[in-house]
Structure formats: C-alpha cells, structure tokens
Scaffold this motif. Sequence first.
Motif, PDB file in Angstrom:
ATOM      1  N   TYR A 154      33.951 -19.966  19.483  1.00 47.40           N
ATOM      2  CA  TYR A 154      34.038 -18.526  19.650  1.00 47.40           C
ATOM      3  C   TYR A 154      35.475 -18.063  19.387  1.00 47.40           C
ATOM      4  O   TYR A 154      36.421 -18.608  19.953  1.00 47.40           O
ATOM      5  N   PHE A 155      35.597 -17.040  18.526  1.00 51.93           N
ATOM      6  CA  PHE A 155      36.908 -16.457  18.260  1.00 51.93           C
ATOM      7  C   PHE A 155      37.110 -15.234  19.158  1.00 51.93           C
ATOM      8  O   PHE A 155      36.207 -14.403  19.294  1.00 51.93           O
ATOM      9  N   PRO A 156      38.276 -15.100  19.772  1.00 54.07           N
ATOM     10  CA  PRO A 156      38.538 -13.920  20.601  1.00 54.07           C
ATOM     11  C   PRO A 156      38.819 -12.691  19.743  1.00 54.07           C
ATOM     12  O   PRO A 156      38.923 -12.779  18.507  1.00 54.07           O
ATOM     13  N   ASP A 157      38.950 -11.542  20.387  1.00 48.01           N
ATOM     14  CA  ASP A 157      39.391 -10.344  19.680  1.00 48.01           C
ATOM     15  C   ASP A 157      40.769 -10.587  19.084  1.00 48.01           C
ATOM     16  O   ASP A 157      41.581 -11.345  19.631  1.00 48.01           O
ATOM     17  N   ALA A 158      41.022  -9.951  17.949  1.00 47.42           N
ATOM     18  CA  ALA A 158      42.336 -10.080  17.327  1.00 47.42           C
ATOM     19  C   ALA A 158      43.384  -9.368  18.167  1.00 47.42           C
ATOM     20  O   ALA A 158      43.135  -8.287  18.719  1.00 47.42           O
ATOM     21  N   ALA A 159      44.547  -9.964  18.282  1.00 42.17           N
ATOM     22  CA  ALA A 159      45.651  -9.340  19.004  1.00 42.17           C
ATOM     23  C   ALA A 159      46.160  -8.130  18.216  1.00 42.17           C
ATOM     24  O   ALA A 159      46.199  -8.158  16.978  1.00 42.17           O
ATOM     25  N   PRO A 160      46.525  -7.040  18.887  1.00 44.96           N
ATOM     26  CA  PRO A 160      47.081  -5.886  18.169  1.00 44.96           C
ATOM     27  C   PRO A 160      48.302  -6.298  17.347  1.00 44.96           C
ATOM     28  O   PRO A 160      49.175  -7.012  17.833  1.00 44.96           O
ATOM     29  N   SER A 161      48.335  -5.858  16.110  1.00 47.24           N
ATOM     30  CA  SER A 161      49.454  -6.240  15.241  1.00 47.24           C
ATOM     31  C   SER A 161      49.677  -5.179  14.177  1.00 47.24           C
ATOM     32  O   SER A 161      48.775  -4.414  13.829  1.00 47.24           O
ATOM     33  N   VAL A 162      50.897  -5.143  13.672  1.00 44.52           N
ATOM     34  CA  VAL A 162      51.258  -4.285  12.544  1.00 44.52           C
ATOM     35  C   VAL A 162      52.296  -5.021  11.720  1.00 44.52           C
ATOM     36  O   VAL A 162      53.213  -5.637  12.265  1.00 44.52           O
ATOM     37  N   LYS A 163      52.139  -5.000  10.401  1.00 48.65           N
ATOM     38  CA  LYS A 163      53.090  -5.662   9.514  1.00 48.65           C
ATOM     39  C   LYS A 163      53.126  -4.943   8.178  1.00 48.65           C
ATOM     40  O   LYS A 163      52.191  -4.222   7.808  1.00 48.65           O
ATOM     41  N   LEU A 164      54.231  -5.124   7.455  1.00 49.38           N
ATOM     42  CA  LEU A 164      54.329  -4.551   6.117  1.00 49.38           C
ATOM     43  C   LEU A 164      53.340  -5.248   5.194  1.00 49.38           C
ATOM     44  O   LEU A 164      53.198  -6.466   5.233  1.00 49.38           O
ATOM     45  N   ALA A 165      52.655  -4.473   4.376  1.00 48.21           N
ATOM     46  CA  ALA A 165      51.612  -5.026   3.522  1.00 48.21           C
ATOM     47  C   ALA A 165      52.172  -5.758   2.317  1.00 48.21           C
ATOM     48  O   ALA A 165      51.480  -6.576   1.715  1.00 48.21           O
ATOM     49  N   ASP A 166      53.408  -5.484   1.930  1.00 54.32           N
ATOM     50  CA  ASP A 166      54.043  -6.235   0.843  1.00 54.32           C
ATOM     51  C   ASP A 166      55.534  -6.327   1.130  1.00 54.32           C
ATOM     52  O   ASP A 166      56.048  -5.665   2.019  1.00 54.32           O
ATOM     53  N   ARG A 167      56.208  -7.179   0.354  1.00 51.89           N
ATOM     54  CA  ARG A 167      57.640  -7.411   0.570  1.00 51.89           C
ATOM     55  C   ARG A 167      58.450  -6.949  -0.642  1.00 51.89           C
ATOM     56  O   ARG A 167      59.509  -7.499  -0.928  1.00 51.89           O
ATOM     57  N   HIS A 168      57.974  -5.926  -1.343  1.00 53.42           N
ATOM     58  CA  HIS A 168      58.728  -5.419  -2.480  1.00 53.42           C
ATOM     59  C   HIS A 168      60.043  -4.806  -2.004  1.00 53.42           C
ATOM     60  O   HIS A 168      60.122  -4.255  -0.900  1.00 53.42           O
ATOM     61  N   THR A 169      61.040  -4.883  -2.846  1.00 56.34           N
ATOM     62  CA  THR A 169      62.377  -4.445  -2.453  1.00 56.34           C
ATOM     63  C   THR A 169      62.690  -3.034  -2.928  1.00 56.34           C
ATOM     64  O   THR A 169      63.259  -2.243  -2.194  1.00 56.34           O
ATOM     65  N   TYR A 170      62.305  -2.692  -4.157  1.00 56.28           N
ATOM     66  CA  TYR A 170      62.679  -1.401  -4.712  1.00 56.28           C
ATOM     67  C   TYR A 170      61.648  -0.329  -4.362  1.00 56.28           C
ATOM     68  O   TYR A 170      60.443  -0.571  -4.400  1.00 56.28           O
ATOM     69  N   LEU A 171      62.153   0.859  -4.013  1.00 50.70           N
ATOM     70  CA  LEU A 171      61.316   2.021  -3.727  1.00 50.70           C
ATOM     71  C   LEU A 171      61.794   3.145  -4.628  1.00 50.70           C
ATOM     72  O   LEU A 171      62.955   3.549  -4.568  1.00 50.70           O
ATOM     73  N   SER A 172      60.908   3.611  -5.487  1.00 54.81           N
ATOM     74  CA  SER A 172      61.291   4.635  -6.450  1.00 54.81           C
ATOM     75  C   SER A 172      61.631   5.944  -5.754  1.00 54.81           C
ATOM     76  O   SER A 172      60.897   6.413  -4.883  1.00 54.81           O
ATOM     77  N   ALA A 173      62.746   6.521  -6.162  1.00 52.45           N
ATOM     78  CA  ALA A 173      63.156   7.801  -5.597  1.00 52.45           C
ATOM     79  C   ALA A 173      62.359   8.956  -6.175  1.00 52.45           C
ATOM     80  O   ALA A 173      62.417  10.073  -5.662  1.00 52.45           O
ATOM     81  N   ALA A 174      61.582   8.701  -7.237  1.00 53.09           N
ATOM     82  CA  ALA A 174      60.833   9.760  -7.896  1.00 53.09           C
ATOM     83  C   ALA A 174      59.399   9.859  -7.401  1.00 53.09           C
ATOM     84  O   ALA A 174      58.704  10.820  -7.696  1.00 53.09           O
ATOM     85  N   GLY A 175      58.931   8.886  -6.656  1.00 49.39           N
ATOM     86  CA  GLY A 175      57.541   8.884  -6.203  1.00 49.39           C
ATOM     87  C   GLY A 175      57.386   9.454  -4.806  1.00 49.39           C
ATOM     88  O   GLY A 175      58.236  10.185  -4.290  1.00 49.39           O
ATOM     89  N   ARG A 176      56.272   9.080  -4.148  1.00 45.77           N
ATOM     90  CA  ARG A 176      55.983   9.560  -2.800  1.00 45.77           C
ATOM     91  C   ARG A 176      56.807   8.819  -1.752  1.00 45.77           C
ATOM     92  O   ARG A 176      56.830   9.207  -0.598  1.00 45.77           O
TER      93      ARG A 176
END
Length: 302
Positions: A121-143
């Motif tokens: 039996y697997f228990p409920d998942a522990a609450p967690s939050v993490k970044l979905a990717d590890r990309h470094t650059y964030l465009s200044a022209a986008g959202r």
Amino acid sequence: VLKGLPGTSGPRRLPADSSWQVPLTPELALVSLAPEPLNGDKGSIRATFTAPIDLATAREFISVSPPMPVTVQSTCGSWWQQDVRITGAFRPAGAYTITVRAGLRGRSGAALTNDIVRTVYFPDAAPSVKLADRHTYLSAAGRMAVPFDTINVDRFKVRLTRIYPNNLVYFAAEREGLHSRWWHRTNAHEGLGHVLGELEAPVTADHNRMARTGVELGGLLSGRRGAFQVEARLNDSRMDSHYLVVSDTGLIARRSRSSLLVWANSIRTLAPIPGADIRLFSRENQALASGFTDTNGLAQLT
C-alpha cells in the motif's frame, strides 16, 4: 551469552547464561516489501531478500497487479544486491499485489521454493512544490513565466531575489563550490543581493495528482535584467530553488592559449549584437580583460 553481561546503562546484568538456536538455510527467501517515496509519475518498491539475487533474470519472476511495465534494479548502496528496487507507475494511495514466483535464483545458486504474494500500500503523497525545469535563461520579451509542479498543495509562494551585478562572479563561484563546501551551493545567493518580493500562486488539482502551474514574474522584475534566484516556498520553508538570467543576449566563448574569442547574439533572433561590452573576470573577481563586439558580434580579448 554468558551470565553477567552488563547493560548500556544502569547496574543490571544478565542474570543467567542464555542460548538460542539459529537455523542456517541455503534457501532464498523474501524478507520484506516496502513502498518508497514517490517521485513524480514514478514510484518504487524496495524488496529485500536473504541473499543477493540474479538481477539478469529477476524480472522474469516478478509481476505486479494491476499489470504495468516495471524495472528491477539494485538499490543504490546495496553492494550485494540483496535489496532491489521495483520501479513502475505506482500511484499515491494505491494498493498493488506483488508476486515473486518460485524459481527466482540467488547468485549462489539457491532458488525461491514457493510463490510469494503480498500487497503493498502506498500512502498519500507528501505536499510538495518544485520547479518543473532547470532552464537558466528567461526571455525578457515573453510572459516571463516559470512553471512549477505541485502535488497536494492548494497554494504556494514564489520568492525572487536579485543578485547584485558586482557580486555575479562570487555568486557563480559559490554555485560551482569554488569558495565553499558543496552543500552551500543552493544558498549561493544569500548575502549577494536583495529580495524583490513574493507572489502567491493558487493551485487547482485533484488529490494526489500532480499539477503544473505557470507563475509570471514580470510584475516583480519590473523591467529589470540580470541574474536572479527564484525560490518555491511552502509554509515559509524553501522547497526548491534555481537561478535565472533575464536577458536576450547569448554569449559563446572559445579560448586559445593567448586569447578569448566571444560571440554575442540575440537569443530570440540569433542576430549578432554589435557594441556589446564584454568583460572577463577571474574567480577572485579581478578584471582580466575587456572589449566591445564588432559588427559581427565578435570580440577578442587578450
């Protein structure tokens, strides 16, 4: 065990000689099956045997119900392969029947004599939050949106810290572990910048199901460019962090024995950037060379 054996504390000692018979058998046996913490859409079950098993043929003797593809591998640090990891699409709060069939062989030649059927039996998942990717650059022209993966969380916070430009060399060296021990790398930004602010992000998702939420950072950035540390926080604790470079300038550098050739181009259009101010620093934050790019976006530093 002889009479008089002292305990670890207090004056009491063993009052009489004691003996037990421990039967030794060459037969292979399953000691335990236990669920391990879930990681995204993959879960695992740790199986412990009385002796190392033959991993090359183990998959043929292990099945899961409900049926699913699984892999059987040695666990990290299990030198003699007595512990193996059964990995598959196990879900939180799920129940799975594991069958280990007779004939599974150990490396010594001993084999499992009877089928073993157990429910895990697997228990409920522990609450967690993490970044979905590890990309470094964030465009200044986008959202300027950064994706986060959460599970069993209805809201979380995102904190953004700006790294001061004059601290960038030390920040990079800290992340590489050049000025501190390896466990300080995730805290490399501390003391090198200031917190711009926090955002609270609501999450809509079913219980025990992972959700992806995009958080737009434009409001906190307010047109700023440079290097930043983004943190995912839950109940005032940091759950995950990564650094971002907000810029449209990409740099490619090639080093020879006597010089460094740098090419500056636009990340969005790939067009060369003329007149870019290029500076080279040592890991001790000392200026070594500088120059400006030509019409082809090239600068040679000597």
